[in-house]
Write a protein that holds these residues in place. Structure first.
Motif, PDB file in Angstrom:
ATOM      1  N   ARG A 408      36.193  40.277  71.838  1.00  0.00           N
ATOM      2  CA  ARG A 408      35.550  39.980  70.552  1.00  0.00           C
ATOM      3  C   ARG A 408      36.438  39.015  69.768  1.00  0.00           C
ATOM      4  NH1 ARG A 408      32.001  43.827  68.232  1.00  0.00           N
ATOM      5  NH2 ARG A 408      32.121  42.492  66.373  1.00  0.00           N
ATOM      6  N   SER A 409      36.087  37.747  69.750  1.00  0.00           N
ATOM      7  CA  SER A 409      36.908  36.744  69.062  1.00  0.00           C
ATOM      8  C   SER A 409      36.888  36.918  67.547  1.00  0.00           C
ATOM      9  CB  SER A 409      36.425  35.335  69.415  1.00  0.00           C
ATOM     10  OG  SER A 409      35.073  35.146  68.993  1.00  0.00           O
ATOM     11  N   ASP A 410      35.919  37.705  67.050  1.00  0.00           N
ATOM     12  CA  ASP A 410      35.815  37.914  65.606  1.00  0.00           C
ATOM     13  C   ASP A 410      36.606  39.126  65.133  1.00  0.00           C
ATOM     14  OD1 ASP A 410      33.896  39.429  67.120  1.00  0.00           O
ATOM     15  OD2 ASP A 410      33.076  40.112  65.207  1.00  0.00           O
ATOM     16  N   ILE A 411      37.274  39.823  66.057  1.00  0.00           N
ATOM     17  CA  ILE A 411      38.042  41.019  65.685  1.00  0.00           C
ATOM     18  C   ILE A 411      39.512  40.825  66.043  1.00  0.00           C
ATOM     19  CG2 ILE A 411      38.417  43.473  66.157  1.00  0.00           C
ATOM     20  CD1 ILE A 411      35.455  43.816  66.517  1.00  0.00           C
ATOM     21  N   THR A 461      33.832  49.396  64.840  1.00  0.00           N
ATOM     22  CA  THR A 461      32.491  48.977  65.274  1.00  0.00           C
ATOM     23  C   THR A 461      31.477  49.118  64.144  1.00  0.00           C
ATOM     24  OG1 THR A 461      32.988  49.653  67.552  1.00  0.00           O
ATOM     25  CG2 THR A 461      30.663  49.380  66.956  1.00  0.00           C
ATOM     26  N   GLN A 462      31.527  50.236  63.445  1.00  0.00           N
ATOM     27  CA  GLN A 462      30.557  50.503  62.381  1.00  0.00           C
ATOM     28  C   GLN A 462      30.754  49.601  61.164  1.00  0.00           C
ATOM     29  OE1 GLN A 462      30.901  54.685  61.528  1.00  0.00           O
ATOM     30  NE2 GLN A 462      30.404  55.280  63.639  1.00  0.00           N
ATOM     31  N   ASN A 463      31.983  49.164  60.922  1.00  0.00           N
ATOM     32  CA  ASN A 463      32.267  48.406  59.699  1.00  0.00           C
ATOM     33  C   ASN A 463      32.420  46.907  59.907  1.00  0.00           C
ATOM     34  OD1 ASN A 463      32.701  50.484  57.400  1.00  0.00           O
ATOM     35  ND2 ASN A 463      33.839  51.354  59.131  1.00  0.00           N
ATOM     36  N   SER A 464      32.450  46.467  61.151  1.00  0.00           N
ATOM     37  CA  SER A 464      32.610  45.037  61.411  1.00  0.00           C
ATOM     38  C   SER A 464      31.324  44.273  61.143  1.00  0.00           C
ATOM     39  CB  SER A 464      33.032  44.805  62.870  1.00  0.00           C
ATOM     40  OG  SER A 464      34.345  45.250  63.094  1.00  0.00           O
ATOM     41  N   VAL A 465      31.504  43.050  60.681  1.00  0.00           N
ATOM     42  CA  VAL A 465      30.380  42.126  60.553  1.00  0.00           C
ATOM     43  C   VAL A 465      30.256  41.403  61.889  1.00  0.00           C
ATOM     44  CG1 VAL A 465      29.475  40.108  59.351  1.00  0.00           C
ATOM     45  CG2 VAL A 465      30.778  41.837  58.090  1.00  0.00           C
TER      46      VAL A 465
END
Length: 474
Positions: A408-411, A461-465
Motif C-alpha cells: 500500500r503506497s498510501d500507508i 484499515t478502518q481509518n485509512s483513506v
C-alpha cells in the motif's frame, strides 16, 4: 541517654508496636508478596505499608531488589514492607496509577498516603517506613540531647528550630513543614525560654555544615530555604534523588563529565565559586559520562566533556552551554540562563541513508512533519524510547504491520525515538502510537487499543483513506 526516634533504627516496640509471629503467614524480616488474593486481608491485619510495584524484566527493579530485601530485614519485628508484581496483578497496579517501575508507595490498601522518592537503598527505605509511624518531628529540651541527635545516624540534613515554646506561630509552621518534607530531612524542635527569638538552622553532612535562615517566618519562604539547601552545591544526580531537585522549584544545570579525567575534574572544581553565586536561582548536578554517557545523549551529550546543559523544569526543555568551560564563560552562560537568553536544545537524529527502503520508516525531528503531514499518506507512527520494555515488545508487532501494508503506497508505518528527537507534540509516555489519516486536515488520532497485530491492522484499515479517495479529499 536519649535515643532519637527519627535517626536510629533501634525503635522501641512501644512506639511502633511489635509484629506478632502468628499474624497471618507473613514472615518478619521478609518482603511480603501481595496478590489479589491476599491484598485486602494484608492491610486489614497490618494497616498501612510501603509497597514496591515492579515488573520482573525491569532493570531498575532488579537493582533495587537486594536493597529492598535488606530494608525488610532491618524492619523485622517493627513493620512489614511488601511488593506487587504488576505483570501478574495488573488490576492492583492500575488502581494505584502505576506508570513506571519500580514505584514505591506507602498505602493503606485503598489510598496512597505518600510516595517514596528518596534514595533507593536499604537504610533510607527503612527510615522512611519508621517515619510514617513516628511523629513528623522530634521535640527536645537541652543542648546535650541535640548534640546526641546530630551525632546519630540519620538524614544528611537536619532542620532545627530554636524557639521560646512549642506553641509559637513559628513552631506551628515548622510542624507543618515537617509533615511535608520529613521524607529526606530530619526536623528537630527545640523550645526553651532561653531562646529570645526564633532561629531556623540547617545542619548538613556536605558543603557548609551549618546554614542559617535569614528570611521571614513565612511557610513558603521557609520551605524554599529548606528544599534549596537540602542537596550539595554540585551533587550526584540519580534516579533516586532527581525528584528532590525537582521539588526544590529551581531549574537544574547538569554537568556531564568524566570522573576519571583529571582535566575534567579540575575544570569542574575550579568553578564552584561561580556556582555559589547562582545557587539562589539554579540547582547544580553532576553525571559521570563513563557510566551514563549513552543515557545523557537524550539531553544533547555528544561525548565531549565537560558538557553543560540546563533543564527548565516547567518546560521539560534543555538549554546547552556551547562555549568551552571557564569561569568567565560559565558566569555568562548562567546569567543568560537566568535572563532567558539561551536558545533551547533541539534534538534530531541523523536520518539513515536507507530510510526510504526500510519496512518500518525511520523518522526524525527534521522529517517528522513532512512525513506525517503528507496529505497523500496515511501514517501510523510509533514514538518510542530505547529503554522502554513495552516499546521493545511492540517492535516485532510494528514490523509485521509494516510488512502487511508493504504493497500500500498510501500507508506509511514509521518509528521515531522520542528521547533523541524533539517533537512538537505532547508525549505522556512510551510508546505513544499516533495515526495521521490522509487528507488536508491531518489531526493525529491516538491508538489506545491492544498492541497486537490484528488490532493494529484493523485500526489502520478502518481509518485509512483509500488511494482512490485521496484526490477527492484534497
Amino acid at each position: 541517654m536519649y535515643k532519637p526516634v527519627l535517626f536510629i533504627l533501634i525503635i522501641t516496640s512501644i512506639l511502633f508496636g511489635h509484629i506478632k509471629a502468628d499474624e497471618a503467614s507473613y514472615t518478619p524480616g521478609k518482603v511480603v508478596s501481595l496478590t489479589e488474593a491476599n491484598f485486602e486481608s494484608f492491610f486489614k491485619d497490618n494497616g498501612p505499608a510501603l509497597v514496591k510495584f515492579f515488573a520482573p524484566w525491569c532493570g531498575h527493579c532488579k537493582a533495587l531488589a537486594p536493597e529492598y530485601e535488606e530494608a525488610a530485614s532491618i524492619l523485622s519485628g517493627k513493620a512489614y514492607i511488601a511488593e506487587v508484581d504488576c505483570t501478574k496483578d495488573d488490576s492492583i497496579c492500575r488502581k494505584f496509577e502505576i506508570n513506571g517501575y519500580p514505584t514505591l508507595k506507602y498505602i493503606d490498601g485503598t489510598n496512597t498516603l505518600r510516595e517514596y522518592n528518596a534514595e533507593r537503598s536499604a537504610l533510607p527505605i527503612a527510615n522512611f517506613v519508621l517515619r510514617q509511624n513516628a511523629e513528623d518531628y522530634t521535640t527536645i529540651h537541652d543542648d546535650e540531647t541535640l548534640e546526641s541527635m546530630l551525632n546519630a545516624t540519620g538524614s544528611d540534613v537536619r532542620a532545627i528550630l530554636r524557639t521560646s515554646n512549642n506553641t509559637t506561630s513559628e513552631s506551628k509552621l515548622f510542624a507543618s513543614l515537617a509533615n511535608e518534607l520529613n521524607e529526606y530531612v530530619d526536623f528537630i524542635l527545640y523550645p526553651s525560654v532561653s531562646h529570645e527569638k526564633p532561629v531556623l538552622t540547617l545542619r548538613r553532612t556536605f558543603d557548609e555544615p551549618v546554614v542559617d535562615y535569614d528570611g521571614k517566618f513565612v511557610k513558603q519562604d521557609m520551605k524554599n530555604f529548606i528544599q534549596s539547601n537540602s542537596q550539595p552545591l554540585l551533587g550526584e544526580i540519580n534516579r533516586s534523588n532527581y525528584e528532590r531537585y525537582v521539588k526544590a522549584n529551581k531549574d537544574i544545570t547538569w554537568f556531564v563529565y568524566n570522573y576519571e579525567n583529571s582535566t575534567d575534574i579540575e575544570k569542574v572544581e575550579s568553578i564552584r565559586k561561580v556556582l555559589s553565586d547562582f545557587k539562589h536561582a539554579l540547582s547544580f548536578v553532576r553525571l559521570n559520562s563513563i557510566v551514563w554517557g549513552v543515557s545523557a545523549q537524550s539531553i544533547g551529550f555528544d561525548g565531549t566533556t565537560p558538557y553543560l546543559v540546563t533543564e527548565r523544569i516547567q518546560e521539560h526543555k534543555f538549554y546547552p552551554m556551547l562555549e568551552k568551560l571557564s569561569e568567565e564563560s560559565l558566569r555568562k552562560y548562567l546569567q543568560d540562563i537566568v535572563d532567558n537568553k539561551v536558545p533551547p536544545l533541539v534534538k534530531s537524529q541523523k536520518l539513515p541513508e536507507d530510510a526510504d527502503t526500510q519496512v518500518v520508516r525511520p523518522i526524525v525531528r527534521t522529517t517528522y512533519n513532512t512525513t506525517v503531514l503528507d496529505p497523500t499518506k496515511n501514517v501510523f507512527v510509533a514514538i518510542t524510547a530505547p529503554w522502554c520494555k513495552h516499546c521493545e515488545n511492540f517492535k516485532p508487532v510494528l514490523e509485521r504491520v509494516a510488512e502487511h501494508f508493504h504493497d500500500r503506497s498510501d500507508i506509511i508505518i514509521g518509528n521515531v525515538d522520542g528521547t533523541r528527537n524533539d517533537l512538537d507534540i505532547d508525549i505522556q509516555g512510551f510508546p505513544t502510537l499516533l495515526f495521521y489519516k490522509a487528507g488536508a486536515d491531518k489531526e493525529p488520532m491516538t491508538y489506545t487499543n491492544d498492541r497486537v497485530f490484528d488490532s493494529v491492522v484493523d485500526f489502520i484499515t478502518q481509518n485509512s483513506v483509500q488511494q482512490s479517495d485521496i484526490h477527492d479529499e484534497l
